[in-house]
Design a protein around this motif. Structure first.
Motif, PDB file in Angstrom:
ATOM      1  N   UNK A 128     -22.584 -15.914  38.412  1.00 43.77           N
ATOM      2  CA  UNK A 128     -23.614 -15.631  39.367  1.00 43.77           C
ATOM      3  C   UNK A 128     -23.909 -17.119  40.101  1.00 43.77           C
ATOM      4  N   UNK A 129     -23.905 -18.125  39.095  1.00 43.09           N
ATOM      5  CA  UNK A 129     -24.222 -19.378  39.775  1.00 43.09           C
ATOM      6  C   UNK A 129     -23.039 -19.668  40.592  1.00 43.09           C
ATOM      7  N   UNK A 130     -21.888 -19.514  40.262  1.00 39.94           N
ATOM      8  CA  UNK A 130     -20.726 -19.780  41.105  1.00 39.94           C
ATOM      9  C   UNK A 130     -20.823 -19.171  42.440  1.00 39.94           C
ATOM     10  N   UNK A 131     -21.202 -17.954  42.655  1.00 41.36           N
ATOM     11  CA  UNK A 131     -21.213 -17.254  43.812  1.00 41.36           C
ATOM     12  C   UNK A 131     -22.493 -17.661  44.668  1.00 41.36           C
ATOM     13  N   UNK A 132     -23.394 -17.969  43.945  1.00 39.69           N
ATOM     14  CA  UNK A 132     -24.620 -18.428  44.516  1.00 39.69           C
ATOM     15  C   UNK A 132     -24.429 -19.697  45.345  1.00 39.69           C
ATOM     16  N   UNK A 133     -23.881 -20.675  44.710  1.00 38.80           N
ATOM     17  CA  UNK A 133     -23.380 -22.099  45.271  1.00 38.80           C
ATOM     18  C   UNK A 133     -22.431 -21.697  46.410  1.00 38.80           C
ATOM     19  N   UNK A 134     -21.448 -20.814  45.925  1.00 42.16           N
ATOM     20  CA  UNK A 134     -20.515 -20.742  47.247  1.00 42.16           C
ATOM     21  C   UNK A 134     -21.147 -20.236  48.450  1.00 42.16           C
ATOM     22  N   UNK A 135     -22.050 -19.372  48.355  1.00 36.78           N
ATOM     23  CA  UNK A 135     -22.755 -18.755  49.866  1.00 36.78           C
ATOM     24  C   UNK A 135     -23.667 -19.885  50.151  1.00 36.78           C
ATOM     25  N   UNK A 136     -24.373 -20.594  49.210  1.00 39.20           N
ATOM     26  CA  UNK A 136     -25.664 -21.765  49.784  1.00 39.20           C
ATOM     27  C   UNK A 136     -24.563 -22.785  50.132  1.00 39.20           C
ATOM     28  N   UNK A 137     -23.440 -23.116  49.816  1.00 41.36           N
ATOM     29  CA  UNK A 137     -22.805 -24.248  50.548  1.00 41.36           C
ATOM     30  C   UNK A 137     -22.352 -23.986  51.845  1.00 41.36           C
ATOM     31  N   UNK A 138     -22.073 -22.737  52.147  1.00 46.10           N
ATOM     32  CA  UNK A 138     -22.086 -22.126  53.684  1.00 46.10           C
ATOM     33  C   UNK A 138     -23.077 -22.418  54.351  1.00 46.10           C
TER      34      UNK A 138
END
Length: 552
Positions: free
Chosen positions: A283-293
């Motif tokens: 969940x953290x990986x995906x959250x950071x992936x979207x937040x980076x964008x």
């Protein structure tokens, strides 16, 4: 009955057939290919289907016909969820039967497989069929999800078929429905019932596909419908420049719909469940992936964007999948009653905390309260969490909002984040079929009659070479057992059609992977617009981006 101008015009549309089907049924011959075997578990599948396993693939070609000349009475069933084009499969069946012999009869069993068991039917005539040509939906006879899988059901089906003089049944459905078709065909063959069974590949999810079935019907129309909506939202986002849109699309087990929609519209972010599983993304990986964008775009002054999320992605996140498994165990049997009797959510949370492992509780604790509660909504018939009820679009936007707040406090993020949420599902299941689906489905139905007339059973109606114009399409059939393997279902080993997931080494995903970093930061939106039914072929007869890339 009042109808719209488009509906009236679509009634009059004449679907295109593959070239070899246009010359007349009495000039079509069979070309047999090599014997087949199942995709896995060959010995087990062969033992379960001794009468229908290992048959040859076939292709129809122009030549001397070997079709049976006697009168045919055929039954048809719509099974499972709706998909655009189902009406045209039935129209193709009807027209081919009447072209072969005006005395032939097509019987529609109502509300899915249960109509066959309950002998609830309608006999089609010209007026009945003409009112549904080239239209969306399954309302011509309705659909249902009853499974044909017990000896008792098979016996009743044989009796109903005998009562009506039915010599063949066509089952229009997805992987489970066509698995049932294969099992029913084997039963009829083993018991000399004199009834053939033919399947037609339907599902908007796109997971009924392989080297033989290039695309399941309905996928083209549904993804074009979703892509229009996503494109409209992208245009709005680029106009207002102040909202991040989180859009969930259909696709419980596979992400074909999400990937195709992304290829059509080029959003900033699209999650692919199969990649999440392959890379064991948290969940953290995906959250950071979207937040980076979000952060990169904010640095460019763009506080807006679009994120596409497949319906079933949470099941592919390792720690979320483990949490769901523990919840299913926690609420098994009498424990569910004890949980439901607790009067407040606070007391229920305490019950949950005491019943989960430390790792599962840590995942549960970071979820927004509305998502926590969705995990305990109405269970499925097996007592499990209904993942489709989880609003994953709201889950990810909430997690991203929390992450961006931390980044803002750390001084690395200075943008604005205003999320909006959408779920596109039912909007695509009954749309007016695109010209592609109208043509493809009509061809599937027409082709199914040729399989029947030539004595085949346990076969799937197959139309291939679909990235080319319809005149170059190739008609034929393949044994359903070729697609089957053994899977563990509800504690038992069952023969099932293997679901086709997004191939991470496939051309569609590779194209997406090569471009997504640019899409994540820049505004590269595409606006495909509404499905076009009239006009230049390059506009009206487009195939999906997925099919085009796969066939290049």
């Amino acid at each position: 009955m009042t109808i719209s101008p488009l509906q009236k015009a679509r009634y009059e549309y004449e679907p295109k057939l593959p070239g070899m089907l246009r010359s007349g049924i009495d000039t079509i011959a069979v070309k047999e290919g090599a014997p087949t075997q199942s995709v896995a578990d060959q010995e087990a599948i062969k033992a379960l289907f001794p009468n229908t396993y290992g048959k040859n693939e076939i292709t129809f070609v122009q030549g001397e016909s070997s079709a049976k000349p006697e009168k045919q009475t055929v039954g048809v069933i719509l099974s499972g969820g709706q998909a655009p084009g189902g009406h045209n499969v039935i129209s193709g069946l009807y027209d081919a039967l009447k072209a072969a012999n005006p005395e032939n009869v097509l019987i529609g069993f109502k509300n899915g497989p249960s109509g066959l068991i309950e002998d609830d039917f309608v006999v089609f005539d010209d007026d009945y069929i003409n009112a549904y040509r080239n239209t969306g939906g399954f309302d011509i006879i309705g659909s249902g999800r009853t499974k044909l899988e017990t000896e008792e059901q098979f016996k009743v089906a044989a009796e109903v078929a005998k009562k009506h003089g039915i010599n063949a049944i066509v089952i229009i459905g997805g992987d489970d429905s066509n698995t049932n078709a294969a099992v029913l065909a084997e039963y009829f063959a083993a018991n000399n019932a004199g009834v053939q069974v033919i399947g037609a590949p339907k599902t908007i999810d796109g997971d009924l596909k392989n080297d033989d079935i290039e695309i399941s019907f309905g996928f083209d129309t549904a993804t074009k419908t979703y892509s229009e909506l996503v494109g409209n939202i992208e245009r709005d986002a680029n106009s207002a420049k102040k909202y991040w849109h989180f859009i969930k699309v259909m696709g419980r087990s596979a992400s074909h719909v999400a990937l195709e929609t992304a290829l059509e519209t080029q959003p900033n972010v699209c999650l692919i469940s199969e990649e999440v599983a392959e890379k064991k993304m948290s969940l953290k990986d995906l959250t950071n992936y979207i937040a980076d964008s979000v952060e990169k775009r904010a640095n460019n002054g763009d506080n807006f964007g679009v994120v596409i999320i497949p319906e079933g992605v949470v099941e592919f996140i390792p720690e979320f999948s483990a949490l769901i498994a523990e919840i299913n165990e926690l609420l098994a049997g009498a424990k569910a009653d004890a949980f439901n009797e607790l009067p407040t959510w606070k007391e229920k949370v305490e019950f949950i905390k005491n019943g989960l492992s430390k790792e599962a509780w840590e995942v549960f604790e970071i979820l927004p309260e509305n998502i926590q509660q969705q995990l305990f909504l109405e269970r499925d018939p097996h007592g499990n969490v209904q993942v489709s009820l989880i609003e994953s679009e709201k889950l990810f936007s909430a997690l991203v909002a929390n992450e961006l707040k931390k980044r803002a406090e750390a001084g690395t993020y200075k943008g604005k984040f205003n999320p909006l949420h959408h779920f596109f599902g039912y909007e695509g299941r009954c749309a007016f079929p695109s010209n592609f689906d109208a043509d493809y489905c009509y061809s599937l139905g027409y082709n199914a009659v040729l399989l029947i007339l030539n004595g085949y059973t346990g076969y799937l109606s197959k139309i291939s070479n679909l990235s080319k114009p319809a005149s170059e399409w190739v008609a034929g059939g393949m044994p359903i057992t070729k697609m089957m393997n053994i899977e563990r279902r509800h504690g038992e080993d069952k023969p099932v059609i293997k679901k086709a997931l997004v191939e991470l080494e496939g051309k569609p995903f590779k194209f997406f992977e090569a471009n997504r970093d640019k899409w994540a930061e820049e505004t590269c939106f595409l606006y495909p617009g509404a499905i076009q039914y009239y006009g230049p072929e390059e506009v009206c007869d487009l195939t999906t981006k997925t099919l085009k890339l796969e066939q290049e």
